[in-house]
Design a protein around this motif. Sequence first.
Motif, PDB file in Angstrom:
ATOM      1  N   SER A   5     -30.764 -27.344 -25.649  1.00  0.00           N
ATOM      2  CA  SER A   5     -31.395 -27.835 -24.374  1.00  0.00           C
ATOM      3  C   SER A   5     -31.732 -26.626 -23.555  1.00  0.00           C
ATOM      4  O   SER A   5     -30.829 -25.751 -23.236  1.00  0.00           O
ATOM      5  CB  SER A   5     -30.186 -28.521 -23.387  1.00  0.00           C
ATOM      6  N   SER A   7     -32.158 -27.054 -20.184  1.00  0.00           N
ATOM      7  CA  SER A   7     -31.529 -27.233 -18.961  1.00  0.00           C
ATOM      8  C   SER A   7     -30.060 -27.365 -18.660  1.00  0.00           C
ATOM      9  O   SER A   7     -29.846 -28.356 -19.658  1.00  0.00           O
ATOM     10  CB  SER A   7     -32.550 -28.069 -18.231  1.00  0.00           C
ATOM     11  N   GLY A   9     -26.804 -29.092 -16.712  1.00  0.00           N
ATOM     12  CA  GLY A   9     -26.427 -30.279 -16.084  1.00  0.00           C
ATOM     13  C   GLY A   9     -26.451 -31.489 -17.042  1.00  0.00           C
ATOM     14  O   GLY A   9     -26.475 -31.616 -18.140  1.00  0.00           O
ATOM     15  N   LYS A  11     -27.361 -35.223 -18.745  1.00  0.00           N
ATOM     16  CA  LYS A  11     -28.280 -35.757 -19.734  1.00  0.00           C
ATOM     17  C   LYS A  11     -28.273 -37.271 -19.719  1.00  0.00           C
ATOM     18  O   LYS A  11     -27.264 -38.001 -19.902  1.00  0.00           O
ATOM     19  CB  LYS A  11     -28.014 -35.140 -21.074  1.00  0.00           C
ATOM     20  N   GLU A  34     -38.957 -36.686 -15.090  1.00  0.00           N
ATOM     21  CA  GLU A  34     -38.484 -35.276 -15.930  1.00  0.00           C
ATOM     22  C   GLU A  34     -38.961 -35.397 -17.270  1.00  0.00           C
ATOM     23  O   GLU A  34     -39.148 -36.466 -18.043  1.00  0.00           O
ATOM     24  CB  GLU A  34     -36.800 -35.448 -15.952  1.00  0.00           C
ATOM     25  N   SER A  49     -33.313 -37.003 -21.141  1.00  0.00           N
ATOM     26  CA  SER A  49     -33.736 -36.048 -19.996  1.00  0.00           C
ATOM     27  C   SER A  49     -32.952 -35.551 -18.941  1.00  0.00           C
ATOM     28  O   SER A  49     -31.779 -36.176 -18.952  1.00  0.00           O
ATOM     29  CB  SER A  49     -34.966 -37.077 -19.174  1.00  0.00           C
ATOM     30  N   ASP A  50     -33.174 -34.593 -18.266  1.00  0.00           N
ATOM     31  CA  ASP A  50     -32.163 -33.860 -17.337  1.00  0.00           C
ATOM     32  C   ASP A  50     -32.104 -34.742 -16.122  1.00  0.00           C
ATOM     33  O   ASP A  50     -32.897 -35.475 -15.732  1.00  0.00           O
ATOM     34  CB  ASP A  50     -32.692 -32.597 -17.241  1.00  0.00           C
ATOM     35  N   GLN A  52     -29.612 -34.607 -12.304  1.00  0.00           N
ATOM     36  CA  GLN A  52     -28.503 -33.837 -11.480  1.00  0.00           C
ATOM     37  C   GLN A  52     -27.267 -34.751 -10.826  1.00  0.00           C
ATOM     38  O   GLN A  52     -26.357 -34.094 -10.800  1.00  0.00           O
ATOM     39  CB  GLN A  52     -29.212 -33.067 -10.376  1.00  0.00           C
ATOM     40  N   SER A  90     -23.173 -32.797 -20.345  1.00  0.00           N
ATOM     41  CA  SER A  90     -24.041 -31.795 -20.717  1.00  0.00           C
ATOM     42  C   SER A  90     -24.627 -32.139 -22.036  1.00  0.00           C
ATOM     43  O   SER A  90     -24.285 -32.866 -22.792  1.00  0.00           O
ATOM     44  CB  SER A  90     -23.088 -30.578 -20.851  1.00  0.00           C
ATOM     45  N   ALA A  91     -25.403 -30.963 -22.696  1.00  0.00           N
ATOM     46  CA  ALA A  91     -25.857 -31.232 -24.035  1.00  0.00           C
ATOM     47  C   ALA A  91     -24.734 -31.191 -24.875  1.00  0.00           C
ATOM     48  O   ALA A  91     -24.838 -31.703 -26.084  1.00  0.00           O
ATOM     49  CB  ALA A  91     -26.848 -30.070 -24.001  1.00  0.00           C
TER      50      ALA A  91
END
Length: 263
Positions: A5, A7, A9, A11, A34, A49-50, A52, A90-91
């Motif tokens: 990943s 990014s 944060g 998922k 995203e 996709s990311d 937050q 997280s990833a």
Amino acid sequence: MAQKSKSPGGKFIYALVDVGDEAPAYRVTGLNKERVYGLNAGHIGAVVSDIQSARVRPERRHLMAHRAVLAHLLEQGTVLPMRFGVIATSAAAVQSLLTGNRAAIEEQLQRVRHRVEMGLRVSWDVGNIYEYFVSMHPVLREMRDYVMQEEHNRREEKIELGRMFDRLVQEERERHTAAVIEVLRGYCEEVVANPPKHEKEVMNLACLVDKAAQAEFEKGVFEASKRFNNDFLFDYNGPWAPHNFVDLDLQTPSQPANRAAVG
């Protein structure tokens, strides 16, 4: 090798998929526009996709984005759709979810491989469903006429009349649903009968169909409809990701009580 990943944060997970030798390029955006990409563990992967936030509201724009991603994935191959709102921290958490549930995921992917979900709704196409049943069922009409007499117009009798109506509606639904499923079994891998969503709805069926046999499924719907008169409306839809045919609770390895629902 698991895809990295770019990014940090959370998922947002849309679906689980088969993964080939090359990582696919997804030509669709997800929630909040995203980028959509894959996080893989061997030959299974999660499309994400990311995001937050730890939660996302089921607003129309979010639901539409979720559906658009699933529709795009369905064009590319086999899809195990996740219920809306599943977010991993997280990833690494996504990849742990994949490796910890590998056998169950592979089993479900095999079940729906090269298949899609088609929907069929059948409704009573009448103005007033209660009056329609009164006209079709003498026993209900006699009970209605009896209750409407002033000397019998008591609350208990009205309740019993309502129960009789509900019972007849349910019996008719069951009989008609069985007749339609009998026909569709020749055109589907599996059929699931979901609860009707409104009073006039006779049945709400989900059908698992081979991608290459969608035209044959339409023939099956037409064949089933010939058993009914003009009081019934047939409406089929799809193809969709096979939500009704995925039975999988993913356990987070570090937190066995926490489950991510698929379907």
